[in-house]
Write a protein that holds these residues in place. Structure first.
Motif, short mmCIF file in Angstrom:
data_model
loop_
_atom_site.label_atom_id
_atom_site.label_comp_id
_atom_site.label_asym_id
_atom_site.label_seq_id
_atom_site.Cartn_x
_atom_site.Cartn_y
_atom_site.Cartn_z
N ILE A 1 41.52 41.79 21.65
CA ILE A 1 42.54 41.83 22.69
C ILE A 1 43.31 43.13 22.48
N GLU A 2 43.38 43.92 23.54
CA GLU A 2 44.13 45.17 23.49
C GLU A 2 45.31 45.03 24.43
N CYS A 3 46.51 45.35 23.93
CA CYS A 3 47.67 45.18 24.79
C CYS A 3 48.82 46.10 24.39
N ILE A 4 49.73 46.25 25.34
CA ILE A 4 50.97 46.98 25.13
C ILE A 4 52.02 45.96 24.76
N LEU A 5 52.71 46.18 23.64
CA LEU A 5 53.71 45.22 23.17
C LEU A 5 55.09 45.49 23.75
N SER A 6 55.83 44.43 23.89
CA SER A 6 57.25 44.48 24.19
C SER A 6 57.89 43.37 23.37
N LYS A 7 59.18 43.24 23.43
CA LYS A 7 59.84 42.18 22.68
C LYS A 7 60.93 41.54 23.52
N ASP A 8 61.20 40.30 23.22
CA ASP A 8 62.32 39.59 23.82
C ASP A 8 62.97 38.75 22.74
N THR A 9 63.88 37.89 23.11
CA THR A 9 64.61 37.10 22.12
C THR A 9 63.71 36.13 21.37
N GLU A 10 62.56 35.77 21.97
CA GLU A 10 61.64 34.83 21.34
C GLU A 10 60.64 35.51 20.41
N GLY A 11 60.51 36.82 20.49
CA GLY A 11 59.55 37.52 19.64
C GLY A 11 58.77 38.57 20.40
N LEU A 12 57.54 38.81 19.93
CA LEU A 12 56.71 39.85 20.50
C LEU A 12 55.88 39.31 21.66
N MET A 13 55.74 40.14 22.70
CA MET A 13 54.94 39.79 23.86
C MET A 13 54.04 40.98 24.18
N GLY A 14 52.91 40.70 24.80
CA GLY A 14 51.99 41.76 25.16
C GLY A 14 51.37 41.53 26.52
N GLU A 15 50.94 42.62 27.13
CA GLU A 15 50.23 42.60 28.41
C GLU A 15 48.95 43.37 28.19
N GLY A 16 47.79 42.72 28.41
CA GLY A 16 46.57 43.45 28.11
C GLY A 16 45.29 42.81 28.59
N CYS A 17 44.20 43.21 27.94
CA CYS A 17 42.84 42.78 28.31
C CYS A 17 42.11 42.21 27.10
N ILE A 18 41.15 41.34 27.39
CA ILE A 18 40.30 40.74 26.36
C ILE A 18 38.93 41.40 26.48
N TYR A 19 38.36 41.81 25.35
CA TYR A 19 37.04 42.44 25.34
C TYR A 19 36.08 41.64 24.48
N ASP A 20 34.87 41.42 25.03
CA ASP A 20 33.79 40.80 24.28
C ASP A 20 33.01 41.92 23.61
N LEU A 21 32.97 41.91 22.28
CA LEU A 21 32.34 42.97 21.51
C LEU A 21 30.94 42.59 21.03
N SER A 22 30.39 41.50 21.55
CA SER A 22 29.11 41.01 21.03
C SER A 22 27.91 41.84 21.46
N SER A 23 28.05 42.67 22.48
CA SER A 23 26.94 43.53 22.90
C SER A 23 27.25 44.98 22.57
N SER A 24 26.29 45.87 22.81
CA SER A 24 26.48 47.28 22.47
C SER A 24 27.56 47.95 23.31
N SER A 25 27.78 47.44 24.53
CA SER A 25 28.88 47.98 25.34
C SER A 25 29.88 46.85 25.61
N PRO A 26 31.10 46.99 25.09
CA PRO A 26 32.11 45.94 25.27
C PRO A 26 32.35 45.63 26.75
N THR A 27 32.53 44.35 27.05
CA THR A 27 32.82 43.93 28.42
C THR A 27 34.15 43.19 28.45
N ILE A 28 34.80 43.25 29.60
CA ILE A 28 36.07 42.53 29.77
C ILE A 28 35.77 41.04 29.90
N SER A 29 36.56 40.24 29.21
CA SER A 29 36.39 38.79 29.21
C SER A 29 37.63 38.13 29.79
N GLN A 30 37.57 36.84 29.99
CA GLN A 30 38.68 36.07 30.54
C GLN A 30 39.27 35.14 29.48
#
Length: 118
Positions: free
Chosen positions: A11-40
């Motif tokens: 999971i690659e994301c940009i972090l931010s913070k709020d009163t509850e802790g760390l939050m991120g907005e990003g994408c999930i990548y499946d690394l199981s093949s030779s070219s990573p693909t975006i996952s859900q």
């Protein structure tokens, strides 16, 4: 690290913070093949292990987490617990989270748990 803990998901994301802790907005990548693909998020389950590449605002070098565990997933929100990162990257996360009392378990959780929207 045992091969059972080697994750094929990052999971690659940009972090931010709020009163509850760390939050991120990003994408999930499946690394199981030779070219990573975006996952859900629905491909993840509680207990799955993932890698994290976290970008802090106004920094050019990411924080890399070798191992994090998915705690829960709901409506494209993923809660992960950081299990293994280099001491330098752990220190950068703590500094970013502005944890004043690092010995407090509740303060430590603010750095060790990240809520990510993917």
């Amino acid at each position: 690290m045992p091969s059972a803990l080697l994750s094929q998901t990052m999971i690659e994301c940009i972090l931010s913070k709020d009163t509850e802790g760390l939050m991120g907005e990003g994408c999930i990548y499946d690394l199981s093949s030779s070219s990573p693909t975006i996952s859900q998020p629905e491909h993840l389950h509680p207990g799955d292990y993932v890698k994290l590449r976290l970008w802090l605002p106004e920094e050019n070098v990411c924080v890399f987490v070798e191992l994090a565990e998915v705690q829960w997933i709901k409506n494209h929100w993923i809660n992960v617990e950081v299990l293994s990162a280099s001491p330098g990257d752990q220190a950068r996360l703590r500094k970013f989270a502005l944890i004043e009392n690092q010995s407090s378990p509740s303060s430590r959780r603010k750095c060790d748990r990240i809520l990510i929207h993917a």
